[in-house]
Write a protein that holds these residues in place. Sequence first.
Motif, PDB file in Angstrom:
ATOM      1  N   GLU A   1       0.830  -1.203   0.000  1.00 19.04           N
ATOM      2  CA  GLU A   1       0.000   0.000   0.000  1.00 19.04           C
ATOM      3  C   GLU A   1       0.868   1.258   0.000  1.00 19.04           C
ATOM      4  OE1 GLU A   1      -2.384  -0.310   3.485  1.00 19.04           O
ATOM      5  OE2 GLU A   1      -0.744   0.104   4.876  1.00 19.04           O
ATOM      6  N   ARG A   2       2.095   1.125   0.487  1.00 22.69           N
ATOM      7  CA  ARG A   2       3.093   2.188   0.403  1.00 22.69           C
ATOM      8  C   ARG A   2       4.430   1.532   0.113  1.00 22.69           C
ATOM      9  NH1 ARG A   2       1.589   7.265  -0.749  1.00 22.69           N
ATOM     10  NH2 ARG A   2      -0.383   7.694   0.300  1.00 22.69           N
ATOM     11  N   SER A   3       4.961   1.746  -1.079  1.00 21.86           N
ATOM     12  CA  SER A   3       6.225   1.110  -1.442  1.00 21.86           C
ATOM     13  C   SER A   3       7.386   1.777  -0.728  1.00 21.86           C
ATOM     14  CB  SER A   3       6.462   1.198  -2.950  1.00 21.86           C
ATOM     15  OG  SER A   3       5.521   0.427  -3.643  1.00 21.86           O
ATOM     16  N   PRO A   4       8.380   1.007  -0.311  1.00 24.98           N
ATOM     17  CA  PRO A   4       9.553   1.587   0.349  1.00 24.98           C
ATOM     18  C   PRO A   4      10.257   2.634  -0.511  1.00 24.98           C
ATOM     19  CG  PRO A   4       9.519  -0.787   0.637  1.00 24.98           C
ATOM     20  CD  PRO A   4       8.434  -0.462  -0.343  1.00 24.98           C
ATOM     21  N   ASP A   5      10.161   2.503  -1.837  1.00 28.42           N
ATOM     22  CA  ASP A   5      10.840   3.450  -2.727  1.00 28.42           C
ATOM     23  C   ASP A   5       9.959   4.641  -3.091  1.00 28.42           C
ATOM     24  OD1 ASP A   5       9.025   2.215  -4.416  1.00 28.42           O
ATOM     25  OD2 ASP A   5      10.380   2.275  -6.129  1.00 28.42           O
TER      26      ASP A   5
ATOM     27  N   GLY B   1       7.299   4.699  -4.892  1.00 27.72           N
ATOM     28  CA  GLY B   1       6.700   4.630  -6.217  1.00 27.72           C
ATOM     29  C   GLY B   1       7.659   4.902  -7.360  1.00 27.72           C
ATOM     30  N   LYS B   2       8.950   4.676  -7.144  1.00 25.22           N
ATOM     31  CA  LYS B   2       9.953   4.926  -8.196  1.00 25.22           C
ATOM     32  C   LYS B   2      10.122   3.736  -9.145  1.00 25.22           C
ATOM     33  CE  LYS B   2      12.745   8.239  -5.562  1.00 25.22           C
ATOM     34  NZ  LYS B   2      11.958   8.246  -4.327  1.00 25.22           N
ATOM     35  N   GLY B   3       9.298   2.724  -8.988  1.00 25.60           N
ATOM     36  CA  GLY B   3       9.352   1.590  -9.906  1.00 25.60           C
ATOM     37  C   GLY B   3      10.296   0.488  -9.484  1.00 25.60           C
ATOM     38  N   LEU B   4      10.848   0.561  -8.272  1.00 24.12           N
ATOM     39  CA  LEU B   4      11.803  -0.453  -7.835  1.00 24.12           C
ATOM     40  C   LEU B   4      11.143  -1.615  -7.107  1.00 24.12           C
ATOM     41  CD1 LEU B   4      14.778   1.776  -6.598  1.00 24.12           C
ATOM     42  CD2 LEU B   4      14.331   0.852  -8.889  1.00 24.12           C
ATOM     43  N   ALA B   5       9.940  -1.413  -6.604  1.00 18.10           N
ATOM     44  CA  ALA B   5       9.227  -2.518  -5.961  1.00 18.10           C
ATOM     45  C   ALA B   5       8.939  -3.589  -7.008  1.00 18.10           C
ATOM     46  CB  ALA B   5       7.927  -2.026  -5.328  1.00 18.10           C
ATOM     47  N   ARG B   6       9.030  -4.837  -6.617  1.00 15.57           N
ATOM     48  CA  ARG B   6       8.970  -5.917  -7.597  1.00 15.57           C
ATOM     49  C   ARG B   6       7.621  -6.094  -8.268  1.00 15.57           C
ATOM     50  NH1 ARG B   6      13.165  -7.490  -4.318  1.00 15.57           N
ATOM     51  NH2 ARG B   6      14.952  -8.428  -5.403  1.00 15.57           N
ATOM     52  N   ASP B   7       6.578  -5.513  -7.713  1.00 11.98           N
ATOM     53  CA  ASP B   7       5.302  -5.619  -8.417  1.00 11.98           C
ATOM     54  C   ASP B   7       5.346  -4.880  -9.744  1.00 11.98           C
ATOM     55  OD1 ASP B   7       3.623  -2.819  -7.900  1.00 11.98           O
ATOM     56  OD2 ASP B   7       4.994  -3.282  -6.275  1.00 11.98           O
ATOM     57  N   THR B   8       6.265  -3.899  -9.888  1.00 17.14           N
ATOM     58  CA  THR B   8       6.374  -3.181 -11.153  1.00 17.14           C
ATOM     59  C   THR B   8       6.727  -4.130 -12.287  1.00 17.14           C
ATOM     60  OG1 THR B   8       7.149  -1.227  -9.952  1.00 17.14           O
ATOM     61  CG2 THR B   8       7.460  -1.231 -12.345  1.00 17.14           C
TER      62      THR B   8
ATOM     63  N   LEU C   1      -4.022  -4.260  -2.103  1.00 19.38           N
ATOM     64  CA  LEU C   1      -3.022  -3.543  -1.330  1.00 19.38           C
ATOM     65  C   LEU C   1      -2.809  -4.209   0.024  1.00 19.38           C
ATOM     66  CD1 LEU C   1      -4.168   0.137  -2.013  1.00 19.38           C
ATOM     67  CD2 LEU C   1      -2.513  -1.236  -3.291  1.00 19.38           C
ATOM     68  N   VAL C   2      -1.544  -4.358   0.400  1.00 20.63           N
ATOM     69  CA  VAL C   2      -1.221  -4.933   1.711  1.00 20.63           C
ATOM     70  C   VAL C   2      -0.160  -4.066   2.373  1.00 20.63           C
ATOM     71  CG1 VAL C   2      -1.780  -7.305   1.063  1.00 20.63           C
ATOM     72  CG2 VAL C   2       0.539  -6.458   0.716  1.00 20.63           C
ATOM     73  N   SER C   3      -0.208  -4.012   3.679  1.00 18.57           N
ATOM     74  CA  SER C   3       0.833  -3.326   4.442  1.00 18.57           C
ATOM     75  C   SER C   3       1.974  -4.301   4.697  1.00 18.57           C
ATOM     76  CB  SER C   3       0.273  -2.830   5.775  1.00 18.57           C
ATOM     77  OG  SER C   3      -0.083  -3.938   6.595  1.00 18.57           O
ATOM     78  N   PHE C   4       3.106  -3.759   5.127  1.00 14.40           N
ATOM     79  CA  PHE C   4       4.232  -4.630   5.451  1.00 14.40           C
ATOM     80  C   PHE C   4       3.845  -5.604   6.555  1.00 14.40           C
ATOM     81  CE2 PHE C   4       8.065  -5.713   7.849  1.00 14.40           C
ATOM     82  CZ  PHE C   4       8.875  -6.197   6.828  1.00 14.40           C
ATOM     83  N   ALA C   5       3.099  -5.114   7.549  1.00 14.42           N
ATOM     84  CA  ALA C   5       2.680  -5.979   8.650  1.00 14.42           C
ATOM     85  C   ALA C   5       1.790  -7.112   8.153  1.00 14.42           C
ATOM     86  CB  ALA C   5       1.956  -5.159   9.717  1.00 14.42           C
ATOM     87  N   GLU C   6       0.919  -6.812   7.198  1.00 12.49           N
ATOM     88  CA  GLU C   6       0.002  -7.834   6.683  1.00 12.49           C
ATOM     89  C   GLU C   6       0.727  -8.931   5.922  1.00 12.49           C
ATOM     90  OE1 GLU C   6      -4.170  -5.380   6.026  1.00 12.49           O
ATOM     91  OE2 GLU C   6      -2.540  -5.138   4.584  1.00 12.49           O
ATOM     92  N   THR C   7       1.887  -8.612   5.329  1.00 14.66           N
ATOM     93  CA  THR C   7       2.620  -9.650   4.584  1.00 14.66           C
ATOM     94  C   THR C   7       3.165 -10.728   5.508  1.00 14.66           C
ATOM     95  OG1 THR C   7       4.747  -8.457   4.674  1.00 14.66           O
ATOM     96  CG2 THR C   7       3.286  -7.999   2.799  1.00 14.66           C
ATOM     97  N   LYS C   8       3.196 -10.468   6.805  1.00 14.44           N
ATOM     98  CA  LYS C   8       3.719 -11.448   7.756  1.00 14.44           C
ATOM     99  C   LYS C   8       2.611 -12.233   8.455  1.00 14.44           C
ATOM    100  CE  LYS C   8       7.480  -9.479   6.525  1.00 14.44           C
ATOM    101  NZ  LYS C   8       8.234 -10.079   5.404  1.00 14.44           N
ATOM    102  N   LYS C   9       1.377 -11.987   8.070  1.00 13.25           N
ATOM    103  CA  LYS C   9       0.243 -12.659   8.692  1.00 13.25           C
ATOM    104  C   LYS C   9      -0.156 -13.898   7.894  1.00 13.25           C
ATOM    105  CE  LYS C   9      -1.555  -8.530  10.972  1.00 13.25           C
ATOM    106  NZ  LYS C   9      -2.701  -7.594  11.116  1.00 13.25           N
TER     107      LYS C   9
ATOM    108  N   LEU D   1       3.073   4.360  -9.208  1.00 17.12           N
ATOM    109  CA  LEU D   1       3.278   5.692  -8.633  1.00 17.12           C
ATOM    110  C   LEU D   1       1.988   6.249  -8.071  1.00 17.12           C
ATOM    111  CD1 LEU D   1       5.163   8.092  -8.138  1.00 17.12           C
ATOM    112  CD2 LEU D   1       4.579   8.908 -10.435  1.00 17.12           C
ATOM    113  N   ALA D   2       0.877   5.971  -8.748  1.00 17.13           N
ATOM    114  CA  ALA D   2      -0.422   6.523  -8.318  1.00 17.13           C
ATOM    115  C   ALA D   2      -0.778   6.071  -6.910  1.00 17.13           C
ATOM    116  CB  ALA D   2      -1.503   6.100  -9.296  1.00 17.13           C
ATOM    117  N   ILE D   3      -0.426   4.847  -6.579  1.00 20.27           N
ATOM    118  CA  ILE D   3      -0.713   4.338  -5.223  1.00 20.27           C
ATOM    119  C   ILE D   3       0.083   5.098  -4.183  1.00 20.27           C
ATOM    120  CG2 ILE D   3      -0.448   2.319  -3.700  1.00 20.27           C
ATOM    121  CD1 ILE D   3      -1.031   0.574  -6.115  1.00 20.27           C
TER     122      ILE D   3
END
Length: 215
Positions: A9-13, A15-22, A39-47, A207-209
Amino acid sequence: MISTITVFERSPDGGKGLARDTRVRWALEEAGQPYEVRLVSFAETKKPAHLALHPFGQIPTYEKGDLTLFETGAIVFHIAEQHAGLLPEDANARARAITWMFAALNTVEPPILDLVTARIVEGNRSWSEERLPLVIDRIRARLEQLSTRLGDADWLDGAFSAGDLLMVSVLLRLRMSGILDEYPNLAAYVARGEARPAYRRAFAAQLAINAPTTC
């Protein structure tokens, strides 16, 4: 049936296109396939719910019907196999394109990711300054080899393929370091990838996200 991918839901970069979903977005755009995002948060990826999709708690994942995939290389390969536009029809050219997919992720990307680790995770260690030049030297060795192979060609093996998609995505991680600029043909290669309409659409969607919201 429309595929669904999970993205931060918020990329560490930011929105510069470096997150692997790009990479997955780009492949779907090249193939002309619509998709939805969850959309998932970082915390949700560990659930448990997300770990059932991705056992290592990362993004992206890909779901379509009763198929669930993780790992961008596997997802891009699946998309390329199912739809025209990312793998050549000729059997030998197809095999070479797949080889470049593996080369991007297994040979070129590891030393580049090591640079991120050396600067961000290990930057405060007493031995960091001594290790960093070694990491950069390993990157330069790979880029020198890749630059020689690419030469003055537009793409790695004839027409654009999934191998180029993944290689460009990997090399983009070097832009901020300035190392890529030492190899003008590779910098131009990356620029050609970024100029593709499918990449632009994928980048804009990610980027829009991450765009700041206004009240």
